[in-house]
Motif scaffolding. Sequence first.
Motif, PDB file in Angstrom:
ATOM      1  N   ASN A 233     -11.083  17.240   0.395  1.00  0.00           N
ATOM      2  CA  ASN A 233      -9.766  17.083  -0.229  1.00  0.00           C
ATOM      3  C   ASN A 233      -8.741  17.855   0.596  1.00  0.00           C
ATOM      4  OD1 ASN A 233      -9.623  19.904  -1.258  1.00  0.00           O
ATOM      5  ND2 ASN A 233     -11.290  19.223  -2.606  1.00  0.00           N
ATOM      6  N   TYR A 234      -7.463  17.695   0.256  1.00  0.00           N
ATOM      7  CA  TYR A 234      -6.403  18.287   1.068  1.00  0.00           C
ATOM      8  C   TYR A 234      -6.379  19.814   0.994  1.00  0.00           C
ATOM      9  CZ  TYR A 234      -4.605  13.578   1.738  1.00  0.00           C
ATOM     10  OH  TYR A 234      -4.471  12.255   2.094  1.00  0.00           O
ATOM     11  N   ASN A 235      -6.757  20.378  -0.134  1.00  0.00           N
ATOM     12  CA  ASN A 235      -6.812  21.844  -0.212  1.00  0.00           C
ATOM     13  C   ASN A 235      -7.855  22.396   0.744  1.00  0.00           C
ATOM     14  OD1 ASN A 235      -4.781  22.056  -2.140  1.00  0.00           O
ATOM     15  ND2 ASN A 235      -6.195  21.983  -3.876  1.00  0.00           N
ATOM     16  N   GLU A 236      -9.026  21.755   0.781  1.00  0.00           N
ATOM     17  CA  GLU A 236     -10.078  22.193   1.704  1.00  0.00           C
ATOM     18  C   GLU A 236      -9.643  21.995   3.150  1.00  0.00           C
ATOM     19  OE1 GLU A 236     -13.691  20.155   0.802  1.00  0.00           O
ATOM     20  OE2 GLU A 236     -13.887  21.034  -1.205  1.00  0.00           O
ATOM     21  N   LEU A 237      -8.993  20.868   3.428  1.00  0.00           N
ATOM     22  CA  LEU A 237      -8.560  20.595   4.797  1.00  0.00           C
ATOM     23  C   LEU A 237      -7.537  21.627   5.247  1.00  0.00           C
ATOM     24  CD1 LEU A 237      -8.475  18.884   7.344  1.00  0.00           C
ATOM     25  CD2 LEU A 237      -6.897  17.316   6.180  1.00  0.00           C
ATOM     26  N   ARG A 238      -6.572  21.946   4.407  1.00  0.00           N
ATOM     27  CA  ARG A 238      -5.559  22.939   4.780  1.00  0.00           C
ATOM     28  C   ARG A 238      -6.203  24.302   5.020  1.00  0.00           C
ATOM     29  NH1 ARG A 238       0.025  24.060   4.781  1.00  0.00           N
ATOM     30  NH2 ARG A 238       0.109  26.034   5.924  1.00  0.00           N
ATOM     31  N   ALA A 239      -7.159  24.664   4.184  1.00  0.00           N
ATOM     32  CA  ALA A 239      -7.835  25.955   4.364  1.00  0.00           C
ATOM     33  C   ALA A 239      -8.568  25.999   5.697  1.00  0.00           C
ATOM     34  CB  ALA A 239      -8.804  26.206   3.199  1.00  0.00           C
ATOM     35  N   GLU A 240      -9.242  24.919   6.069  1.00  0.00           N
ATOM     36  CA  GLU A 240      -9.968  24.881   7.349  1.00  0.00           C
ATOM     37  C   GLU A 240      -8.999  24.913   8.530  1.00  0.00           C
ATOM     38  OE1 GLU A 240     -13.038  25.135   8.311  1.00  0.00           O
ATOM     39  OE2 GLU A 240     -13.899  25.256   6.304  1.00  0.00           O
ATOM     40  N   ILE A 241      -7.863  24.231   8.414  1.00  0.00           N
ATOM     41  CA  ILE A 241      -6.860  24.260   9.482  1.00  0.00           C
ATOM     42  C   ILE A 241      -6.355  25.683   9.692  1.00  0.00           C
ATOM     43  CG2 ILE A 241      -4.502  23.562  10.083  1.00  0.00           C
ATOM     44  CD1 ILE A 241      -5.154  20.844   8.721  1.00  0.00           C
ATOM     45  N   ASP A 242      -6.010  26.358   8.598  1.00  0.00           N
ATOM     46  CA  ASP A 242      -5.512  27.732   8.704  1.00  0.00           C
ATOM     47  C   ASP A 242      -6.567  28.655   9.306  1.00  0.00           C
ATOM     48  OD1 ASP A 242      -3.104  26.922   7.593  1.00  0.00           O
ATOM     49  OD2 ASP A 242      -3.610  27.611   5.556  1.00  0.00           O
ATOM     50  N   LYS A 243      -7.817  28.478   8.872  1.00  0.00           N
ATOM     51  CA  LYS A 243      -8.897  29.324   9.422  1.00  0.00           C
ATOM     52  C   LYS A 243      -9.100  29.072  10.907  1.00  0.00           C
ATOM     53  CE  LYS A 243     -12.185  28.309   6.433  1.00  0.00           C
ATOM     54  NZ  LYS A 243     -13.518  28.310   5.753  1.00  0.00           N
ATOM     55  N   ALA A 244      -9.000  27.830  11.319  1.00  0.00           N
ATOM     56  CA  ALA A 244      -9.204  27.483  12.728  1.00  0.00           C
ATOM     57  C   ALA A 244      -8.131  28.129  13.599  1.00  0.00           C
ATOM     58  CB  ALA A 244      -9.197  25.974  12.910  1.00  0.00           C
ATOM     59  N   PHE A 245      -6.879  28.102  13.164  1.00  0.00           N
ATOM     60  CA  PHE A 245      -5.815  28.722  13.938  1.00  0.00           C
ATOM     61  C   PHE A 245      -5.953  30.243  13.942  1.00  0.00           C
ATOM     62  CE2 PHE A 245      -3.289  24.687  13.365  1.00  0.00           C
ATOM     63  CZ  PHE A 245      -3.213  24.405  14.724  1.00  0.00           C
TER      64      PHE A 245
ATOM     65  N   MET B 132       0.848  -1.193   0.000  1.00  0.00           N
ATOM     66  CA  MET B 132       0.000   0.000   0.000  1.00  0.00           C
ATOM     67  C   MET B 132       0.884   1.244   0.000  1.00  0.00           C
ATOM     68  SD  MET B 132      -2.765  -1.077   2.919  1.00  0.00           S
ATOM     69  CE  MET B 132      -3.542   0.531   2.940  1.00  0.00           C
ATOM     70  N   GLY B 133       0.319   2.345  -0.378  1.00  0.00           N
ATOM     71  CA  GLY B 133       1.028   3.614  -0.275  1.00  0.00           C
ATOM     72  C   GLY B 133       0.105   4.660   0.310  1.00  0.00           C
ATOM     73  N   PRO B 134       0.642   5.849   0.619  1.00  0.00           N
ATOM     74  CA  PRO B 134      -0.211   6.935   1.093  1.00  0.00           C
ATOM     75  C   PRO B 134      -1.259   7.307   0.046  1.00  0.00           C
ATOM     76  CG  PRO B 134       2.116   7.438   1.433  1.00  0.00           C
ATOM     77  CD  PRO B 134       2.055   6.219   0.564  1.00  0.00           C
ATOM     78  N   MET B 135      -2.294   7.976   0.482  1.00  0.00           N
ATOM     79  CA  MET B 135      -3.306   8.473  -0.441  1.00  0.00           C
ATOM     80  C   MET B 135      -2.691   9.534  -1.354  1.00  0.00           C
ATOM     81  SD  MET B 135      -6.330   8.530   2.424  1.00  0.00           S
ATOM     82  CE  MET B 135      -7.550   9.438   1.498  1.00  0.00           C
ATOM     83  N   GLN B 136      -3.242   9.671  -2.527  1.00  0.00           N
ATOM     84  CA  GLN B 136      -2.691  10.617  -3.499  1.00  0.00           C
ATOM     85  C   GLN B 136      -2.680  12.037  -2.926  1.00  0.00           C
ATOM     86  OE1 GLN B 136      -4.621  10.542  -7.311  1.00  0.00           O
ATOM     87  NE2 GLN B 136      -3.190  11.985  -8.235  1.00  0.00           N
ATOM     88  N   GLY B 137      -1.510  12.645  -2.935  1.00  0.00           N
ATOM     89  CA  GLY B 137      -1.364  14.007  -2.425  1.00  0.00           C
ATOM     90  C   GLY B 137      -1.067  14.096  -0.952  1.00  0.00           C
ATOM     91  N   ALA B 138      -1.091  12.958  -0.231  1.00  0.00           N
ATOM     92  CA  ALA B 138      -0.918  12.992   1.226  1.00  0.00           C
ATOM     93  C   ALA B 138       0.482  13.464   1.615  1.00  0.00           C
ATOM     94  CB  ALA B 138      -1.201  11.621   1.824  1.00  0.00           C
ATOM     95  N   ARG B 139       1.504  12.948   0.946  1.00  0.00           N
ATOM     96  CA  ARG B 139       2.879  13.324   1.297  1.00  0.00           C
ATOM     97  C   ARG B 139       3.096  14.824   1.095  1.00  0.00           C
ATOM     98  NH1 ARG B 139       8.344  11.401   1.178  1.00  0.00           N
ATOM     99  NH2 ARG B 139       9.546  13.238   1.768  1.00  0.00           N
ATOM    100  N   GLU B 140       2.609  15.352  -0.016  1.00  0.00           N
ATOM    101  CA  GLU B 140       2.782  16.778  -0.293  1.00  0.00           C
ATOM    102  C   GLU B 140       2.017  17.628   0.721  1.00  0.00           C
ATOM    103  OE1 GLU B 140       3.617  14.329  -3.798  1.00  0.00           O
ATOM    104  OE2 GLU B 140       1.862  14.459  -2.481  1.00  0.00           O
TER     105      GLU B 140
END
Length: 204
Positions: free
Chosen positions: A187-199, A67-75
Motif C-alpha cells: 500500500n502507499y503508506n508502506e511504499l512511502r516508508a520504504e522510499i524514506d528509508k532508502a534515501f 478510468m481514474g487513478p488508484m485510490q489514494g494515488a493522487r494524495e
Amino acid sequence: MNIVCLDLEGVLVPEIWIGFAERTGIPEFRRTTRDEPNYDTLMRYRLDLLARNKLGLPDIQKVVCEMGPMQGAREFLDKLREEYEVIILSDTFYEFAHPLMRQLAWPTLFCHSLETDANGMVVDYHLRMPEQKREAVKRFKEMNFTVVAAGDSYNDTAMLGEAHAGILFHPPENVIREFPQYPVTQNYNELRAEIDKAFARAAG
C-alpha cells in the motif's frame, strides 16, 4: 538531490489493457508485462488483437477517459512531490495517458508513442529508446542524483536494479519469487516508508 522514479500502471493507475479487456469482453487483452517479460512480443500480440477485432485508438481512449487513478494515488503523489523530485517512467503511451495525468496533477511522464492510420487503427508503436526506464535512471545517476525506483512488474526490474534502491509495489507472486532482493510493499503508506528509508540509507 533525490529523485523517485515510479512506474505508472499498477502503481498509480490501474492496468489500462486490463481495463480495456474488461470493457470489450476480450480476455486476451488482459495479458501484461506481469505475464510476458518481452515487451516487443507483448505489443505485437496486442496490435494483432486490435487489428483482428477492428478496434482502434479511439476505442482505447474512451476506456482510459472513464478510468481514474488508484485510490489514494493522487494524495500519495502530492505528498511525495513535496519532499522529492518525482519522474514517472512508464511503458504506456502518451496517447493513452493524457487524461490520467490530468487527474494526477500533471506529474512528469516519460513513456512511448503510438502510430495510427487515418482511421485511428494502431499500426505500430515507437519506443522512446530501448530500456528507457533503466537508461533514464542511469542518466539521473550521472547527474549526481540519488535515485529510488518503485514498480510492480518484470519491465520495472531493470529500473529497480539500476537505481540506488529498488522497491516492489503490490507485485504478483511470480515477480516476488524471481526478485527476492527487493522489499515488497502492498500500500502507499508502506511504499512511502520504504522510499524514506532508502534515501536515509543512501545519505548515511
